[in-house]
Enzyme design. Structure first.
Site, PDB file in Angstrom:
ATOM      1  N   ARG A 105      -5.878  -8.213   9.501  1.00  0.00           N
ATOM      2  CA  ARG A 105      -4.759  -7.279   9.350  1.00  0.00           C
ATOM      3  C   ARG A 105      -5.323  -5.917   9.034  1.00  0.00           C
ATOM      4  O   ARG A 105      -6.068  -5.760   8.066  1.00  0.00           O
ATOM      5  CB  ARG A 105      -3.863  -7.703   8.177  1.00  0.00           C
ATOM      6  CG  ARG A 105      -3.081  -8.937   8.412  1.00  0.00           C
ATOM      7  CD  ARG A 105      -1.900  -9.045   7.482  1.00  0.00           C
ATOM      8  NE  ARG A 105      -2.186  -8.769   6.085  1.00  0.00           N
ATOM      9  CZ  ARG A 105      -1.285  -8.839   5.123  1.00  0.00           C
ATOM     10  NH1 ARG A 105      -0.048  -9.155   5.411  1.00  0.00           N
ATOM     11  NH2 ARG A 105      -1.614  -8.606   3.876  1.00  0.00           N
ATOM     12  N   THR A 109      -2.053  -0.195   8.695  1.00  0.00           N
ATOM     13  CA  THR A 109      -0.824  -0.462   9.459  1.00  0.00           C
ATOM     14  C   THR A 109      -0.253  -1.849   9.144  1.00  0.00           C
ATOM     15  O   THR A 109       0.905  -2.119   9.446  1.00  0.00           O
ATOM     16  CB  THR A 109      -1.114  -0.412  10.971  1.00  0.00           C
ATOM     17  OG1 THR A 109      -2.031  -1.481  11.277  1.00  0.00           O
ATOM     18  CG2 THR A 109      -1.735   0.904  11.376  1.00  0.00           C
ATOM     19  N   ASP A 201      -5.968 -13.063  -1.506  1.00  0.00           N
ATOM     20  CA  ASP A 201      -6.541 -13.047  -0.155  1.00  0.00           C
ATOM     21  C   ASP A 201      -7.265 -14.373   0.089  1.00  0.00           C
ATOM     22  O   ASP A 201      -8.304 -14.643  -0.512  1.00  0.00           O
ATOM     23  CB  ASP A 201      -7.507 -11.859  -0.020  1.00  0.00           C
ATOM     24  CG  ASP A 201      -8.011 -11.724   1.403  1.00  0.00           C
ATOM     25  OD1 ASP A 201      -8.537 -12.717   1.946  1.00  0.00           O
ATOM     26  OD2 ASP A 201      -7.878 -10.642   1.982  1.00  0.00           O
ATOM     27  N   ASP A 204     -11.022 -14.217   1.219  1.00  0.00           N
ATOM     28  CA  ASP A 204     -11.932 -13.835   0.128  1.00  0.00           C
ATOM     29  C   ASP A 204     -12.097 -14.974  -0.864  1.00  0.00           C
ATOM     30  O   ASP A 204     -13.204 -15.230  -1.348  1.00  0.00           O
ATOM     31  CB  ASP A 204     -11.399 -12.591  -0.597  1.00  0.00           C
ATOM     32  CG  ASP A 204     -11.624 -11.321   0.210  1.00  0.00           C
ATOM     33  OD1 ASP A 204     -12.506 -11.323   1.090  1.00  0.00           O
ATOM     34  OD2 ASP A 204     -10.916 -10.331  -0.034  1.00  0.00           O
TER      35      ASP A 204
HETATM   36  C1  PRP Z   1      -4.940 -13.349   6.328  1.00  0.00           C
HETATM   37  C2  PRP Z   1      -4.477 -14.755   6.632  1.00  0.00           C
HETATM   38  C3  PRP Z   1      -3.675 -14.582   7.890  1.00  0.00           C
HETATM   39  C4  PRP Z   1      -3.065 -13.216   7.696  1.00  0.00           C
HETATM   40  C5  PRP Z   1      -1.640 -13.403   7.287  1.00  0.00           C
HETATM   41  O1  PRP Z   1      -6.019 -12.996   7.091  1.00  0.00           O
HETATM   42  O2  PRP Z   1      -5.523 -15.670   6.761  1.00  0.00           O
HETATM   43  O3  PRP Z   1      -4.459 -14.619   9.066  1.00  0.00           O
HETATM   44  O4  PRP Z   1      -3.780 -12.569   6.631  1.00  0.00           O
HETATM   45  O5  PRP Z   1      -0.984 -12.201   7.241  1.00  0.00           O
HETATM   46  P1  PRP Z   1       0.189 -11.827   8.265  1.00  0.00           P
HETATM   47  O6  PRP Z   1       1.077 -13.034   8.331  1.00  0.00           O
HETATM   48  O7  PRP Z   1       0.852 -10.667   7.580  1.00  0.00           O
HETATM   49  O8  PRP Z   1      -0.406 -11.475   9.566  1.00  0.00           O
HETATM   50  P2  PRP Z   1      -6.760 -11.580   6.897  1.00  0.00           P
HETATM   51  O9  PRP Z   1      -6.149 -10.556   7.798  1.00  0.00           O
HETATM   52  O10 PRP Z   1      -6.802 -11.251   5.436  1.00  0.00           O
HETATM   53  O11 PRP Z   1      -8.192 -11.864   7.472  1.00  0.00           O
HETATM   54  P3  PRP Z   1      -9.333 -12.846   6.902  1.00  0.00           P
HETATM   55  O12 PRP Z   1      -8.835 -14.257   7.080  1.00  0.00           O
HETATM   56  O13 PRP Z   1     -10.484 -12.528   7.776  1.00  0.00           O
HETATM   57  O14 PRP Z   1      -9.574 -12.520   5.452  1.00  0.00           O
HETATM   58  N1  URA Z   2      -3.206 -12.733   3.707  1.00  0.00           N
HETATM   59  C1  URA Z   2      -3.664 -13.376   2.602  1.00  0.00           C
HETATM   60  O1  URA Z   2      -4.805 -13.866   2.592  1.00  0.00           O
HETATM   61  N2  URA Z   2      -2.860 -13.443   1.545  1.00  0.00           N
HETATM   62  C2  URA Z   2      -1.623 -12.938   1.519  1.00  0.00           C
HETATM   63  O2  URA Z   2      -0.925 -13.041   0.491  1.00  0.00           O
HETATM   64  C3  URA Z   2      -1.162 -12.277   2.677  1.00  0.00           C
HETATM   65  C4  URA Z   2      -1.976 -12.193   3.758  1.00  0.00           C
END
Ligand code: PRP
Ligand code: URA
Length: 210
Positions: A105, A109, A201, A204
């Site tokens: 994400r 944005t 997150d 993380d």
């Molecule tokens: C997190 C999670 C989803 C997304 C959810 O990934 O694992 O993929 O956010 O958010 P959304 O429903 O608003 O799209 P992130 O973008 O943090 O990436 P990562 O898994 O690489 O940490």
């Molecule tokens: N992605 C995450 O990992 N946690 C949240 O709460 C939302 C998006």
């Protein structure tokens, strides 16, 4: 809830999700609990698999045995956090092929950005289980599912550990045919589109990057 959305309501899940939420839970324990809940979600997702009958001999008598008819399945984690669910789903479906879709994400944005996609060659012939622990705005899951549909996939399910109502709503609007199975429905999103109360997150926390 609405059609095609299943929320697991179970004391063991609530117990495990509380440990995931706790800021003091370390990555090792976090990873094992994500895996355990993914196994349960995978059982739910496979409730409608077709069975074939065959005859077996028990130590006592002949009887009818059942085997899952040779349906081709694919597991597609949304990177990174979806990776944490793959081993759990594989415990239930060891023969499934695995594709990967990379999404993050954009922090400003909040829109999903796809940076990687590698899927099985015959992906369009497989029933697909998309895995991502967090369904927040639903942007990442919707885009990943769109990508799979463009490749010809028709039967798609989404497994998530925690969902916000906003994410479920978006999925219902954009992909009403996709069955969603989530372990926990939370209250909503905060101003940064994090799930509340959520667990922070997920990527993380799984990989210890913060
Ligand atoms: C997190 C999670 C989803 C997304 C959810 O990934 O694992 O993929 O956010 O958010 P959304 O429903 O608003 O799209 P992130 O973008 O943090 O990436 P990562 O898994 O690489 O940490
Ligand atoms: N992605 C995450 O990992 N946690 C949240 O709460 C939302 C998006």
């Amino acid at each position: 809830m609405t059609e095609n959305v299943q929320i697991l309501d179970h004391p063991v899940i609530k117990h495990k999700i509380s440990i995931l939420r706790d800021i003091n839970t370390g990555s090792n324990e976090f990873r094992s609990i994500i895996k355990e809940i993914s196994i349960i979600l995978a059982y739910e997702a496979t409730k409608d698999l077709d069975l074939e009958e065959y005859e077996i001999q028990t130590p006592i008598t002949k009887t009818t045995g059942y085997k899952i008819s040779g349906k081709k399945l694919g597991i597609v984690p949304i990177l990174r956090a979806g990776l944490g669910m793959v081993d759990g789903v594989l415990e239930v479906l060891p023969a499934a092929k695995i594709g990967h879709i990379g999404m993050y994400r954009d922090e400003e944005t909040l829109m999903p950005v796809e940076y990687y996609s590698k899927l099985p060659n015959d992906v369009e012939k497989r029933d697909i289980i998309v895995v991502d622990p967090m369904l927040a705005t639903g942007g990442s899951a919707c885009d990943a599912i769109e990508n799979l549909k463009k490749k010809g996939c028709k039967e798609i399910k989404l497994l998530s550990i925690i969902a916000a109502p906003e994410g479920i709503e978006k999925l219902r609007e954009e992909h009403p045919d996709v069955k969603i199975i989530v372990a926990q429905l939370d209250d909503g999103l905060n101003e940064n589109s994090y799930i509340v109360p959520g667990l922070g997150d997920a990527g993380d926390r799984l990989f210890g990057t913060k």
